[in-house]
Design an enzyme around this catalytic site. Structure first.
Site, mmCIF file in Angstrom:
data_model
loop_
_atom_site.group_PDB
_atom_site.id
_atom_site.type_symbol
_atom_site.label_atom_id
_atom_site.label_comp_id
_atom_site.label_asym_id
_atom_site.label_seq_id
_atom_site.Cartn_x
_atom_site.Cartn_y
_atom_site.Cartn_z
ATOM 1 N N GLU A 29 0.865 -1.186 0.000
ATOM 2 C CA GLU A 29 0.000 0.000 0.000
ATOM 3 C C GLU A 29 0.896 1.229 0.000
ATOM 4 O O GLU A 29 1.955 1.236 0.640
ATOM 5 C CB GLU A 29 -0.898 0.024 1.235
ATOM 6 C CG GLU A 29 -1.706 1.317 1.308
ATOM 7 C CD GLU A 29 -2.784 1.339 2.372
ATOM 8 O OE1 GLU A 29 -2.728 0.529 3.308
ATOM 9 O OE2 GLU A 29 -3.676 2.196 2.247
ATOM 10 N N ASN A 80 -11.912 -3.083 0.282
ATOM 11 C CA ASN A 80 -10.776 -3.349 1.167
ATOM 12 C C ASN A 80 -11.257 -3.782 2.547
ATOM 13 O O ASN A 80 -11.464 -4.965 2.783
ATOM 14 C CB ASN A 80 -9.881 -2.113 1.257
ATOM 15 C CG ASN A 80 -8.815 -2.257 2.323
ATOM 16 O OD1 ASN A 80 -8.160 -3.301 2.395
ATOM 17 N ND2 ASN A 80 -8.650 -1.268 3.176
ATOM 18 N N GLU A 81 -11.492 -2.809 3.402
ATOM 19 C CA GLU A 81 -11.802 -3.130 4.806
ATOM 20 C C GLU A 81 -13.211 -2.621 5.101
ATOM 21 O O GLU A 81 -13.417 -1.826 6.001
ATOM 22 C CB GLU A 81 -10.764 -2.456 5.695
ATOM 23 C CG GLU A 81 -10.611 -3.068 7.047
ATOM 24 C CD GLU A 81 -9.474 -2.407 7.811
ATOM 25 O OE1 GLU A 81 -9.511 -1.173 8.005
ATOM 26 O OE2 GLU A 81 -8.543 -3.122 8.216
ATOM 27 N N CYS A 125 -6.443 1.106 2.732
ATOM 28 C CA CYS A 125 -7.411 2.205 2.697
ATOM 29 C C CYS A 125 -7.247 3.108 1.481
ATOM 30 O O CYS A 125 -8.159 3.850 1.121
ATOM 31 C CB CYS A 125 -7.289 3.037 3.966
ATOM 32 S SG CYS A 125 -7.734 2.131 5.436
#
Ligand code: AHR
Length: 653
Positions: A46, A377-378, A245
């Site tokens: 990331e 993603n999350e 993120c």
């Protein structure tokens, strides 16, 4: 010391040794079990902590496109120049290079005899090695009958030049790229790139670049060689990118959009990095943007260069739920789904397809052989499930062979986690991503986490994890040893947990927002943390089949697992002794499959749980290799205190 006391302590030693001698690890070589994914250990990339610009992407000029919110950020004028009245450097946006790159710098000089300078500070300094060659380039055009002459030079300590001066002139009315080589005569961590303008008139410049000629695998627009090599040395089975993120963005406008990250560099659309403002000082980073010099094409190439399966994660119509949780209405999700479909075509499609043609035009006629895609993603909650379902249907309809990764949110348990798992099972999700950034104790408590997960076809991706040590989350051996212990359980359940990656991957020692990280670097140096070496040992010793492994006797903080690697014809035993004492372990290999007496052993050990690697001591905690010659149906191995041991046994054919 009295005789009785001596006897007493000798007795204690004997009893302790006897008790420890009772530790046995039995591996059933003759009963190979479930097939394992030999690529199960991967990396999580990331752009956090200056992992891309200022890190893996080795462009030395910061804000060379003048597209930062403060367009002159990164650029400075020498004090001696500032009060002169000879002209100026100003920002313009009329007739730009292209619509994605709307700003440029105009240099204007009033008098023939005068000159003016501007310099770039780089990413926490411009690091140059002695004899290092760089390609300097910029786009320029003249804005007056006579163009200015620009001279470019690297300046080192005490303002002394450390490269020849490269002269650029002859600019025309149209934007055009000009370039030349600068060679540094000295190593310096904090050099400056000076541009001196001479003459009378106006010249516009944009996309100023100083790019090393040596890159990882000698790719044009390639990556930083030392960091690329650290990745390759790990032998990662896959690479998850671009996050994290970063995929979501604080708002949807700032989400990662892969289509704006491919093609000519000057057409890639810079955006703010979401980690720019996420944390308060000193972890904020006002100069943190994403130029996308490292974009999706480069990610795919990197995967190829390090032998990792690409695993792109895509935005599913949701911005970060820790921020504003901006949502795309379900009936407007079409373009997001289309981006995912187009990505698969970009990676795998033929030259005759719209997006395959773009890959070919960028210099990669052969498909990238993409096999997995992550949706979101999350994310958590009903809103995620609704969006995932739409992606799942569309992607599976067109590309049934692509494996889809879905998410279970930021926590490894609890209401959000249980809800996600329940719903994803109903949707027949394929691989569910779990995240756990937790203290070392969590990793020990969870060694058996996956033993009782249902085997109903839904697999697990341990997609982001790291042991966060108290009090300041240092990358020390305490954390890495906990991760090594936990991974014995992950591997034992390799029929279920088919992918695993530590997170995050990179941290710039002078510009980080998040710790711990797997690899740290400055402008020119880098090192793998103890966690890196744990990951490396697991990834480079992955297997193709599970081997039933029983740890018995004295099992306190003793963990072990074994796999069969059919490619090498070897059985690989991993053992963790997470106590401070050396402990002899008897390894038993019952059955009629025999092993050769000579075997290779790799051990990471440190009595000091606080031990860390640093730029100056990069391998303080790292594997040591040895050969043993006593392997057989039963043999003893002394496990040092606080250690991970990997034994590769060659099976007699
Ligand atoms: O790895 C750092 C962050 O942790 C990732 O961006 C996010 O997915 C998680 O919250």
């Amino acid at each position: 010391m009295k005789r009785s006391a001596l006897l007493g302590s000798a007795l204690t030693v004997c009893i302790t040794t006897l008790l420890h001698a009772q530790s046995t690890v039995t591996v059933q070589l003759d009963k190979p079990g479930a097939a394992l994914n030999p690529n199960m250990y991967g990396i999580f990339f990331e752009d956090i902590n200056f992992a891309a610009d200022g890190g893996l992407y080795p462009e030395r000029v910061k804000n060379g496109s003048f597209e930062f919110e403060d367009p002159m950020m990164g650029w400075r004028r020498p004090i001696s120049d500032r009060d002169t009245n000879v002209g100026g450097f100003g920002l313009r946006n009329d007739r730009p290079l292209n619509a994605n790159n709307p700003h440029y710098m105009r240099i204007q000089l009033e008098k023939q005899s005068e000159s003016m300078q501007i310099w770039n500070e780089g990413f926490r300094g411009i690091a140059v090695g002695q004899g290092a060659k760089f390609t300097f380039s910029l786009f320029a055009r003249k804005g007056s009958p006579q163009p200015l002459t620009l001279t470019v030079q690297l300046i080192g300590q005490q303002n002394r030049p450390i490269s020849q001066a490269l002269e650029l002139t002859g600019f025309t009315d149209e934007w055009k790229k000009y370039s030349g080589t600068l060679e540094s005569s000295a190593a310096f961590a904090n050099a400056r790139l000076y541009i001196t303008a001479k003459g009378q008139g106006v010249t516009d410049i944009d996309m100023v670049s100083l790019f090393p000629q040596e890159t990882f695998n000698n790719r044009p627009n390639g990556l930083r060689a030392d960091l690329g090599q650290l990745l390759k040395d790990m032998k990662p089975g896959f690479m998850r990118f671009p996050g994290g993120c970063i995929v979501e963005g604080r708002v949807l406008d700032q989400r990662y959009q892969w289509k704006t990250t491919i093609g000519p560099l000057e057409e890639r659309k810079l955006i703010i990095n979401r980690w720019n403002v996420e944390f308060n000082a000193p972890r904020n980073a006002p100069d943190y943007y994403q130029s996308f010099g490292l974009g999706f094409f480069e990610y795919f190439e990197l995967c190829e260069d390090i032998g990792a399966e690409p695993l792109p994660i895509l935005n599913c119509g949701m911005a970060c739920q820790f921020n504003l949780a901006e949502l795309v209405p379900l009936d407007q999700l079409g373009p997001y789904v289309q981006d995912a479909l187009d990505l698969i075509e970009f990676a795998n499609g033929p030259a005759t397809s719209t997006w395959g043609a773009k890959r070919v035009a960028m210099g990669h006629p052969v498909p990238f052989n993409l096999k997995m895609v992550g949706v979101g993603n999350e994310q958590w909650g009903q809103q995620y499930i609704e969006r995932y379902a739409i992606f799942h249907k569309a992607l599976k309809e067109k590309y049934p062979q692509i494996t889809l990764i879905s998410g279970s949110g930021p926590d490894p348990s609890g209401q959000r986690f249980d809800f996600a798992w329940g719903e994803l099972r109903k949707l027949k999700a394929e691989v569910v991503d779990e995240h756990f950034y937790r203290p070392p104790a969590f990793f020990y408590q969870n060694v058996n986490r996956y033993d009782n997960y249902p085997r109903d076809g839904v697999k697990v991706f341990a997609g982001e994890y790291a042991a966060h040590t108290a009090p300041t989350k240092r990358n020390n051996w305490e954390g890495a040893l906990a991760e090594a212990s936990f991974l014995t359980g992950v591997e034992r359940n390799g029929d279920l947990v088919t992918l695993a990656s530590y997170a995050p991957l990179f941290g710039h020692v002078d510009a980080w927002q998040w710790n711990p990280n797997l690899i740290w670097f400055d402008g020119s140096r880098s090192f793998g943390t103890p966690s890196y070496y744990v990951q490396k040992l697991y990834a480079s010793n992955a297997g193709t089949k599970a081997l039933p492994t029983a740890v018995e006797g004295q099992t306190e903080r003793l963990y072990g697992n074994a796999v069969l690697d059919e490619r090498s014809g070897q059985a690989i035993v991993k053992l963790v002794n997470a106590t401070p004492n050396t402990r002899p372990v008897q390894i038993k290999l019952p059955g009629n499959v025999k092993v050769q007496p000579n075997a290779t052993v790799q051990v990471i050990a440190s009595a000091d749980l606080n031990a860390e690697n640093t730029l100056d001591e990069p391998t303080k905690v790292a594997p040591k290799d040895e050969m043993i010659s006593n392997a057989g149906a039963e043999f003893t191995r002394e496990l040092p205190g606080n250690s991970l041991t990997v034994i590769r046994l060659t099976i007699v054919k």
